[in-house]
Structures are given as structure tokens and as C-alpha cells.
Design a protein around this motif. Structure first.
Motif, PDB file in Angstrom:
ATOM      1  N   LYS A   1       0.823  -1.203   0.000  1.00  0.00           N
ATOM      2  CA  LYS A   1       0.000   0.000   0.000  1.00  0.00           C
ATOM      3  C   LYS A   1       0.862   1.261   0.000  1.00  0.00           C
ATOM      4  CE  LYS A   1      -3.897  -2.308   2.247  1.00  0.00           C
ATOM      5  NZ  LYS A   1      -4.866  -2.316   3.366  1.00  0.00           N
TER       6      LYS A   1
ATOM      7  N   CYS B   1      -0.884  -5.236  -0.364  1.00  0.00           N
ATOM      8  CA  CYS B   1      -2.167  -4.838  -0.926  1.00  0.00           C
ATOM      9  C   CYS B   1      -3.229  -5.844  -0.518  1.00  0.00           C
ATOM     10  CB  CYS B   1      -2.065  -4.705  -2.449  1.00  0.00           C
ATOM     11  SG  CYS B   1      -2.257  -6.230  -3.394  1.00  0.00           S
ATOM     12  N   ASP B   2      -4.464  -5.484  -0.669  1.00  0.00           N
ATOM     13  CA  ASP B   2      -5.566  -6.293  -0.134  1.00  0.00           C
ATOM     14  C   ASP B   2      -5.604  -7.716  -0.690  1.00  0.00           C
ATOM     15  OD1 ASP B   2      -6.395  -4.229   1.476  1.00  0.00           O
ATOM     16  OD2 ASP B   2      -7.879  -3.464   0.048  1.00  0.00           O
TER      17      ASP B   2
ATOM     18  N   GLU C   1      -1.079   0.309  -4.402  1.00  0.00           N
ATOM     19  CA  GLU C   1      -2.457   0.470  -3.939  1.00  0.00           C
ATOM     20  C   GLU C   1      -2.574   1.757  -3.123  1.00  0.00           C
ATOM     21  OE1 GLU C   1      -4.995  -1.909  -0.762  1.00  0.00           O
ATOM     22  OE2 GLU C   1      -4.897  -3.015  -2.651  1.00  0.00           O
TER      23      GLU C   1
ATOM     24  N   GLY D   1      -7.837   3.305  -2.823  1.00  0.00           N
ATOM     25  CA  GLY D   1      -8.133   2.001  -3.398  1.00  0.00           C
ATOM     26  C   GLY D   1      -7.711   1.890  -4.849  1.00  0.00           C
ATOM     27  N   ASN D   2      -7.373   3.023  -5.479  1.00  0.00           N
ATOM     28  CA  ASN D   2      -6.956   2.986  -6.878  1.00  0.00           C
ATOM     29  C   ASN D   2      -5.569   2.363  -7.016  1.00  0.00           C
ATOM     30  OD1 ASN D   2      -9.318   4.175  -7.669  1.00  0.00           O
ATOM     31  ND2 ASN D   2      -8.461   6.215  -7.983  1.00  0.00           N
ATOM     32  N   ASN D   3      -5.328   1.762  -8.178  1.00  0.00           N
ATOM     33  CA  ASN D   3      -4.058   1.095  -8.440  1.00  0.00           C
ATOM     34  C   ASN D   3      -3.218   1.900  -9.435  1.00  0.00           C
ATOM     35  OD1 ASN D   3      -5.931  -1.955  -8.227  1.00  0.00           O
ATOM     36  ND2 ASN D   3      -4.645  -1.075  -6.634  1.00  0.00           N
TER      37      ASN D   3
ATOM     38  N   GLY E   1      -3.703  -3.756 -10.774  1.00  0.00           N
ATOM     39  CA  GLY E   1      -3.163  -3.908  -9.425  1.00  0.00           C
ATOM     40  C   GLY E   1      -2.563  -5.271  -9.170  1.00  0.00           C
TER      41      GLY E   1
END
Length: 501
Positions: A398, A406-407, A422, A426-428, A443
Motif C-alpha cells: 500500500k 495490498c488487499d 495500492e 483504493g486505486n491502483n 493492481g
């Protein structure tokens, strides 16, 4: 090599017997199981082993389990052979033909036929694909000292997992990394650089735009193994030298056979039909254009792409075969210094492992994605082949961190570097879309890998006489945690300006 559980039981039951008698009883116990396991049973065992041991290997499975996988995979087996575990290069093996024939003779003996035994014999590697129907053949082959690995050649773990979990075609496709959508970029996710290109937000985080004052990737060729590169995106085709990018080339190749049948032949071309490969090509080497489109990290590097698979999940014969061929071909291409692959599997594939080792033996610097989770692989750590010592495993983190994945990204002790991909929003990472004049976000550990391969091109371009190890050491020295790797995130984020100074 481990025998199945029945061998262990035989040790306790027949403790007074000789070693030879116990081995014979073990083989007989294995043969008793005449019915193969179902795909569900195989996948459940693979998942359980991965959860408890961290990794699954066909080499450590019982002969009955291996045979079951072969039967459930069109009766195709992949065999690597040699005089030692590192004897993978056919050109360096004095007796490779004899070892191959020994294997074929055993198969013919136990299968009771002389035809339809050999499906493929690799030109560069000590590796063959064969047809096997009988469990007795599997047991006999595993007794040969010349076999390095013995695996199902067309067992489709992910396809079976989708069926078991009732995944729809749509959800299965989304987890495979494919998509031809386009998305307008938020103005906060890029800065405009001359002549009129969009530099993704992550470039400032890694000091990439500042590093361009010292290196732009000129003179370095990157090999991309993925789903191909779109012919509909001119900036990755005829306009590869648009704007401030000049004097470089892009070459597109296809080594993937689009068929469910292993015995089918005929490559389906170099064009990307998934979208993933196009995004990776954009992230690492899109031109510094004058069209208001995203630019890549190494905007003056050459690019050789291989369409080796239909998507990022290397499931089935033709995808694994395509990736193996791509690695060996790139290994044999003298101009290629760097190879990037943002695809993988949750367990090792022998022929791909051989391909990676072959390319590495030719001096290539190899970057592989550490893993991006599907809905049913969240329990998996760093994936194959990123966990191999011959590759550099990359994961995404992140914004403003080097130890918060990242998630959907994987982490683990095998990770070598991280890349911020990330945002807090939330945008990549902004990239070129599949079609002209369109943009998108991408992402996961995939774009982290492609971006890091681009960084390596900048370092190597600045120091063209350097070896792979010198380039790699400079990248390490310019990263967050040098000289001591973080337990789960390797050396962390690379300060690219520092790396090229």
C-alpha cells in the motif's frame, strides 16, 4: 523419494522382514488401489497439504495419488530426467537420449504398447511428456534413479476448484486477471510529463521520474511472458517510439495452443485476448508519449513479448508448455537481459521450473509475481515460480508503506522486493488500455512485478557492462531494508533515483 502411507504401515506390520520384502509389500499395497481418486479428493489433499506444510509437491505424493492426477488429466504425464537434480540442460547431458529411451522402454513394457507413448520431447531440456494409463507403470518409473520429477501433465487444479466451489464463468474469469475494460483516470493518480504523458502516482513514490534524468532504459531488452500484447494498442505496436521514446523495438510472439486437448498443435498467435499482458507491457515500457496516455517505467527499453497462456493461472497442459517454451526461447535470445512473468501456480510445475533454470543459466535476471489471491487461494503464500531461488519474487504494498501488502497480494519469506501499487483511495496503477486512446488501472503483485522489471532495466541501462548480480545488488542497496531482508517483504521498496546514481 517418499512412498505412500501404505509403506509406513508395512514397516510396522512387517518389522521382522527384510528391506527388499518391505519394499515389495509396499508396491503391492499401492497396486491394490485400482480406482483413481476423484478430482475433488485430489484438490482437497493438495489444499490440506498446502495449509499444513506450506507447499504441495507431486514428488512427495504417493504413487496412487500421482497416478490419480495423471488419470484425471487426460492420462498425460510430464517427466524430467537426468544424471542429477540439476541435470536439466539437454545440451550438457552426454547420455540424455539414452536416459529418455530408458523411460520410454519402461512405459512400453508396463503399458503393453509401442505406439502413442511419447507426446513431446523438449529440444533444450531433459523433459518429455508421455501417455500413461496404468498405476503399475507409475510405480515402475518411480524406481528409476534418472527421474528428477514425475507429475501429471494436464491436471487442472484451478478448473477443478472452480467446479467444486460452484464458481461461475464470470467469477472464474475475473480471478484469472483478464478484462478488456477501460477506466477514466482520476487526476490525483498521475502527473503530466513532457511531451504529454501521464506518469502514474507510484513513480513519484519510487523516485522514478527523477531517475529518468540518469536512465530511461535505452539499450536494454525486457522479455515479457504473459497473455500477449494487444495489436489494438498502437503505443505498444507501431507507435512504440512515440513522443520521447526512440530507437527501440517491440517484438510479439505466440507459443500458446488454444485447445483443451494436449495433443492439439498450432499456436494461436501473439495477440492478447485477455488484457493482462497488455497492462504489464504498459507498466514496464509504454512510450513517453504525446497522446496524454500513461507512460511505463523504462520508456526507452526494448520489449519482446510472448503469449504463453490464456490468462495468469497456469492451469493445464498448453499453458504450462507455453510458459516453458517462452522461458527457453528468451533464455536463448542473447539481447534479452531481463524476464518478467506475472503468472503462476500454487504448486511447482517441473517443466516450468526447468525453463526458469535454463533462462537463469543464460544470465537472465528474472522477476516473478509473488501472488494475487483468487477467492479460493487466500491460504497460499508466495506462489510458484516466484519462490524459486533463480527468480526475484515481487509483491505489491500500500501507498507509503513497505510492509503492508495490498488487499489481494501475497507475502512471505521468499519475497525479494515490494512496489507501492495500492492507494489509500483504493486505486491502483494507471496503464494503457487494450484499445487506443483508452486508459485503465491494474493492481496486485502482477503490476508490482512488471514495474520492478522496468526498474531493473533503468539500472542496467545506466550500467551496461554490469552483470546480473551487480544490477541486483544495486537494487538491494537502494531499497528500504538493506542490508537485512524483512521476514515477509524482502528488501522492500526501491528508491530508483538512488539505484541509478
Amino acid at each position: 523419494m517418499k512412498k505412500c502411507v501404505f509403506y509406513v504401515l508395512a514397516v510396522f506390520a512387517l518389522s521382522s522382514c527384510s528391506t527388499e520384502e518391505m519394499q515389495t509389500n509396499a508396491i503391492e499395497a499401492e497396486i491394490v488401489q485400482t480406482d483413481p481418486l476423484s478430482a475433488r479428493q485430489i484438490n482437497e489433499e493438495i489444499n490440506q497439504t498446502t495449509k499444513t506444510k506450506g507447499r504441495f509437491s507431486w514428488n512427495e505424493a504417493s504413487s496412487h495419488f500421482l497416478w490419480s492426477g495423471i488419470v484425471q488429466g487426460n492420462k498425460i504425464a510430464s517427466i524430467g530426467f537426468g544424471n542429477s537434480k540439476d541435470d536439466f540442460d539437454r545440451s550438457k547431458s552426454s547420455n540424455s537420449e539414452a536416459l529418455q529411451q530408458e523411460i520410454l522402454d519402461v512405459i512400453q513394457q508396463y503399458e503393453g504398447k509401442n505406439e502413442r507413448v511419447l507426446l513431446a520431447s523438449d529440444e533444450f531440456l531433459n523433459q518429455i511428456d508421455v501417455y500413461i494409463e496404468k498405476q503399475e507403470t507409475v510405480i515402475a518409473l518411480r524406481k528409476l534413479k534418472s527421474i528428477r520429477y514425475f507429475e501429471p501433465g494436464d491436471y487442472r487444479y484451478f478448473e477443478n476448484e472452480n467446479k467444486i466451489n460452484g464458481a461461475t464463468a464470470k467469477s472464474s474469469g475475473s480471478s484469472s486477471g483478464c478484462g478488456l475494460e477501460s477506466t477514466a483516470l482520476s487526476a490525483s493518480d498521475y502527473t503530466t510529463v513532457t511531451p504529454n504523458a501521464k506518469a502514474p502516482w507510484s513513480f513519484a513514490k519510487h523516485n522514478i521520474t527523477s531517475a529518468w534524468n540518469y536512465s530511461t532504459g535505452a539499450g536494454v531488452t525486457i522479455g515479457l511472458i504473459d497473455s500477449g500484447v494487444s495489436f489494438n494498442q498502437s503505443l505498444l505496436s507501431g507507435s512504440f517510439n512515440n513522443g520521447s521514446s526512440s530507437g527501440r523495438t517491440i517484438s510479439k510472439n505466440g507459443v500458446y495452443v488454444d485447445s483443451v486437448w494436449p495433443w492439439s498443435s498450432g499456436y494461436d498467435g501473439a495477440d492478447d485476448k485477455c488484457g493482462h499482458g497488455t497492462s504489464m507491457a504498459s507498466a514496464m515500457a509504454a512510450p513517453r508519449n504525446n497522446q496524454g496516455q500513461p507512460v511505463g517505467v523504462a520508456y526507452n527499453a526494448n520489449l519482446i513479448s510472448y503469449r504463453a497462456a490464456s490468462n495468469v493461472v497456469l492451469d493445464g497442459y498448453h499453458e504450462q508448455e507455453g510458459v516453458k517454451i517462452a522461458f527457453t526461447n528468451l533464455g536463448n535470445t542473447a539481447s534479452v537481459k531481463i524476464i518478467s512473468m506475472s503468472m503462476g501456480h500454487i504448486f511447482s510445475v517441473g517443466k516450468i521450473e526447468d525453463g526458469v533454470k535454463y533462462a537463469y543459466s543464460k544470465g537472465k535476471l528474472i522477476f516473478c509475481a509473488g501472488g494475487t489471491s483468487t477467492s479460493f487461494t487466500t491460504f497460499v503464500g508466495v506462489i510458484f515460480p516466484a519462490w524459486m531461488p533463480e527468480t526475484q519474487a515481487i509483491t505489491g504494498v500500500k501507498e507509503n508503506t513497505s510492509n503492508q501488502k495490498c488487499d489481494v497480494c501475497h507475502s512471505g519469506s521468499e519475497i525479494d522486493f515490494t512496489y507501492q501499487m495500492e492507494r489509500a483511495s483504493g486505486n491502483n496503477i494507471p496503464v494503457l488500455s487494450y484499445y487506443n486512446g483508452q486508459t485503465d488501472y491494474v493492481g496486485g503483485s502482477s503490476v508490482a512485478t512488471a514495474s520492478t522489471a522496468g526498474i531493473a532495466a533503468l539500472v542496467w541501462s545506466k550500467n551496461p557492462s554490469w552483470t546480473r548480480d551487480q544490477v541486483l545488488n544495486k537494487m538491494r542497496q537502494s531499497a528500504t531494508y538493506y542490508p537485512t531482508k524483512n521476514a515477509d517483504y524482502g528488501y522492500g521498496n526501491i528508491n530508483v533515483l538512488q539505484a541509478v546514481q
